[in-house]
Design a protein around this motif. Structure first.
Motif, PDB file in Angstrom:
ATOM      1  N   PHE A 110       0.828  -1.208   0.000  1.00 15.39           N
ATOM      2  CA  PHE A 110       0.000   0.000   0.000  1.00 15.39           C
ATOM      3  C   PHE A 110       0.860   1.255   0.000  1.00 15.39           C
ATOM      4  N   LYS A 111       1.977   1.240   0.729  1.00 16.35           N
ATOM      5  CA  LYS A 111       2.858   2.417   0.777  1.00 16.35           C
ATOM      6  C   LYS A 111       3.468   2.693  -0.589  1.00 16.35           C
ATOM      7  N   LYS A 112       3.784   1.640  -1.338  1.00 21.77           N
ATOM      8  CA  LYS A 112       4.351   1.833  -2.673  1.00 21.77           C
ATOM      9  C   LYS A 112       3.343   2.524  -3.592  1.00 21.77           C
ATOM     10  N   PHE A 113       2.086   2.104  -3.506  1.00 24.47           N
ATOM     11  CA  PHE A 113       1.033   2.766  -4.289  1.00 24.47           C
ATOM     12  C   PHE A 113       0.813   4.197  -3.813  1.00 24.47           C
ATOM     13  N   PHE A 114       0.838   4.374  -2.501  1.00 30.28           N
ATOM     14  CA  PHE A 114       0.620   5.696  -1.919  1.00 30.28           C
ATOM     15  C   PHE A 114       1.746   6.653  -2.312  1.00 30.28           C
ATOM     16  N   ASP A 115       2.979   6.158  -2.333  1.00 32.76           N
ATOM     17  CA  ASP A 115       4.120   6.968  -2.782  1.00 32.76           C
ATOM     18  C   ASP A 115       3.901   7.434  -4.223  1.00 32.76           C
ATOM     19  N   SER A 116       3.497   6.515  -5.078  1.00 29.20           N
ATOM     20  CA  SER A 116       3.249   6.848  -6.489  1.00 29.20           C
ATOM     21  C   SER A 116       2.119   7.862  -6.613  1.00 29.20           C
ATOM     22  N   PHE A 117       1.091   7.703  -5.800  1.00 27.51           N
ATOM     23  CA  PHE A 117      -0.034   8.632  -5.783  1.00 27.51           C
ATOM     24  C   PHE A 117       0.435  10.038  -5.411  1.00 27.51           C
ATOM     25  N   ILE A 118       1.271  10.124  -4.392  1.00 26.36           N
ATOM     26  CA  ILE A 118       1.768  11.434  -3.947  1.00 26.36           C
ATOM     27  C   ILE A 118       2.669  12.069  -5.009  1.00 26.36           C
ATOM     28  N   PHE A 119       3.498  11.276  -5.658  1.00 21.50           N
ATOM     29  CA  PHE A 119       4.326  11.822  -6.738  1.00 21.50           C
ATOM     30  C   PHE A 119       3.452  12.363  -7.868  1.00 21.50           C
ATOM     31  N   GLY A 120       2.391  11.637  -8.215  1.00 21.61           N
ATOM     32  CA  GLY A 120       1.469  12.103  -9.253  1.00 21.61           C
ATOM     33  C   GLY A 120       0.777  13.399  -8.863  1.00 21.61           C
ATOM     34  N   LEU A 121       0.351  13.494  -7.605  1.00 19.93           N
ATOM     35  CA  LEU A 121      -0.292  14.721  -7.127  1.00 19.93           C
ATOM     36  C   LEU A 121       0.668  15.908  -7.177  1.00 19.93           C
ATOM     37  N   ASN A 122       1.917  15.673  -6.793  1.00 19.79           N
ATOM     38  CA  ASN A 122       2.911  16.753  -6.833  1.00 19.79           C
ATOM     39  C   ASN A 122       3.155  17.225  -8.252  1.00 19.79           C
ATOM     40  N   ALA A 123       3.219  16.293  -9.194  1.00 18.33           N
ATOM     41  CA  ALA A 123       3.415  16.682 -10.592  1.00 18.33           C
ATOM     42  C   ALA A 123       2.225  17.506 -11.087  1.00 18.33           C
ATOM     43  N   ASP A 124       1.017  17.099 -10.741  1.00 21.02           N
ATOM     44  CA  ASP A 124      -0.170  17.873 -11.124  1.00 21.02           C
ATOM     45  C   ASP A 124      -0.167  19.255 -10.485  1.00 21.02           C
ATOM     46  N   ASN A 125       0.251  19.316  -9.231  1.00 23.40           N
ATOM     47  CA  ASN A 125       0.293  20.610  -8.537  1.00 23.40           C
ATOM     48  C   ASN A 125       1.275  21.555  -9.217  1.00 23.40           C
ATOM     49  N   LEU A 126       2.413  21.025  -9.641  1.00 16.41           N
ATOM     50  CA  LEU A 126       3.381  21.858 -10.360  1.00 16.41           C
ATOM     51  C   LEU A 126       2.822  22.314 -11.705  1.00 16.41           C
ATOM     52  N   TYR A 127       2.107  21.421 -12.395  1.00 12.64           N
ATOM     53  CA  TYR A 127       1.520  21.775 -13.692  1.00 12.64           C
ATOM     54  C   TYR A 127       0.458  22.874 -13.539  1.00 12.64           C
ATOM     55  N   ILE A 128      -0.420  22.735 -12.571  1.00 15.16           N
ATOM     56  CA  ILE A 128      -1.459  23.745 -12.364  1.00 15.16           C
ATOM     57  C   ILE A 128      -0.831  25.063 -11.919  1.00 15.16           C
ATOM     58  N   SER A 129       0.207  24.990 -11.101  1.00 12.26           N
ATOM     59  CA  SER A 129       0.900  26.218 -10.688  1.00 12.26           C
ATOM     60  C   SER A 129       1.551  26.902 -11.877  1.00 12.26           C
ATOM     61  N   TYR A 130       2.100  26.115 -12.779  1.00 15.77           N
ATOM     62  CA  TYR A 130       2.670  26.677 -14.001  1.00 15.77           C
ATOM     63  C   TYR A 130       1.599  27.421 -14.799  1.00 15.77           C
ATOM     64  N   GLN A 131       0.422  26.836 -14.916  1.00 15.02           N
ATOM     65  CA  GLN A 131      -0.677  27.490 -15.634  1.00 15.02           C
ATOM     66  C   GLN A 131      -1.084  28.782 -14.931  1.00 15.02           C
ATOM     67  N   LEU A 132      -1.118  28.772 -13.606  1.00 10.00           N
ATOM     68  CA  LEU A 132      -1.462  29.987 -12.862  1.00 10.00           C
ATOM     69  C   LEU A 132      -0.406  31.075 -13.041  1.00 10.00           C
ATOM     70  N   ILE A 133       0.856  30.688 -13.079  1.00  9.83           N
ATOM     71  CA  ILE A 133       1.925  31.664 -13.301  1.00  9.83           C
ATOM     72  C   ILE A 133       1.779  32.297 -14.685  1.00  9.83           C
ATOM     73  N   ARG A 134       1.449  31.483 -15.691  1.00  9.39           N
ATOM     74  CA  ARG A 134       1.229  32.028 -17.037  1.00  9.39           C
ATOM     75  C   ARG A 134       0.099  33.058 -17.027  1.00  9.39           C
ATOM     76  N   ILE A 135      -0.985  32.764 -16.327  1.00 11.70           N
ATOM     77  CA  ILE A 135      -2.117  33.693 -16.246  1.00 11.70           C
ATOM     78  C   ILE A 135      -1.713  34.952 -15.498  1.00 11.70           C
ATOM     79  N   LEU A 136      -0.974  34.799 -14.418  1.00 13.77           N
ATOM     80  CA  LEU A 136      -0.547  35.951 -13.632  1.00 13.77           C
ATOM     81  C   LEU A 136       0.376  36.856 -14.462  1.00 13.77           C
ATOM     82  N   ILE A 137       1.298  36.260 -15.196  1.00 15.12           N
ATOM     83  CA  ILE A 137       2.192  37.058 -16.055  1.00 15.12           C
ATOM     84  C   ILE A 137       1.386  37.778 -17.135  1.00 15.12           C
ATOM     85  N   ARG A 138       0.411  37.067 -17.725  1.00 15.95           N
ATOM     86  CA  ARG A 138      -0.447  37.707 -18.726  1.00 15.95           C
ATOM     87  C   ARG A 138      -1.199  38.894 -18.134  1.00 15.95           C
ATOM     88  N   SER A 139      -1.649  38.750 -16.892  1.00 12.26           N
ATOM     89  CA  SER A 139      -2.373  39.857 -16.259  1.00 12.26           C
ATOM     90  C   SER A 139      -1.459  41.045 -16.014  1.00 12.26           C
TER      91      SER A 139
END
Length: 144
Positions: A110-139
Motif C-alpha cells: 500500500f505504501k508503494k502505491f501511496f508513494d506513487s499517488f503522492i508523486f502524481g499529485l505533486n506533478a499535477d500541482n506543479l503543472y497547475i501552478s505553471y498554468q497559474l503563473i502564465r495567467i498571472l504574467i499575462r495579467s
C-alpha cells in the motif's frame, strides 16, 4: 479548467505515478520534508497571487468574457477560480498525505502505491501552478 489542461493533468498524474512505481522511487523522511516545503511554497504562491489579482482591471475583463474552452459555458474569471481551487485543494491533499505517509510501514505494498499517488499529485500541482503563473504574467503584461 480547460479541457486540455484536465487531460494533461490526468496524463501527467498517470505517467509520473507509473514511473515512480516502476522505478521504485520511495518517499523517505528527507523527501517528505522537501515535498512538504515545495507544497507549502506553491500553496503560499496560490494565496498570494489571488490577492494580487483582486481588484485589477484584468479580473474585471475576465468577468465579462465568456470562456469557450470549457465544457460548461462560464466566464474566464470562473475558469480562473477553478484553477485556484484545484491548486489549493491539491496543496492541502498533498500536505495531509505527506503527514499520513509517515505512519504507514515502509514494507507494505500500500505504501508503494501511496508513494506513487503522492508523486502524481505533486506533478499535477506543479503543472497547475505553471498554468497559474502564465495567467498571472499575462495579467501583469495587460495592466501596463
Amino acid at each position: 479548467m480547460h479541457k486540455w489542461d484536465k487531460f494533461f493533468a490526468i496524463i501527467i498524474f498517470i505517467i509520473v505515478g507509473l514511473l515512480s512505481y516502476i522505478l521504485k522511487i520511495h518517499i523517505t523522511e528527507q523527501l517528505t520534508s522537501d515535498l512538504l516545503t515545495v507544497a507549502s511554497i506553491i500553496l503560499g504562491f496560490t494565496l498570494t497571487s489571488i490577492s494580487t489579482l483582486i481588484g485589477q482591471d484584468f479580473t474585471k475583463k475576465l468577468r465579462n468574457e465568456i470562456d469557450f474552452n470549457t465544457v460548461r459555458r462560464q466566464t474566464q474569471l470562473q475558469t480562473l477560480s477553478f484553477y485556484y481551487k484545484n491548486s489549493f485543494l491539491l496543496g492541502i491533499i498533498i500536505i495531509i498525505s505527506l503527514v499520513v505517509i509517515r505512519f504507514i510501514p515502509s514494507n507494505r505494498l500500500f505504501k508503494k502505491f501511496f508513494d506513487s499517488f503522492i508523486f502524481g499529485l505533486n506533478a499535477d500541482n506543479l503543472y497547475i501552478s505553471y498554468q497559474l503563473i502564465r495567467i498571472l504574467i499575462r495579467s501583469l503584461l495587460e495592466t501596463k
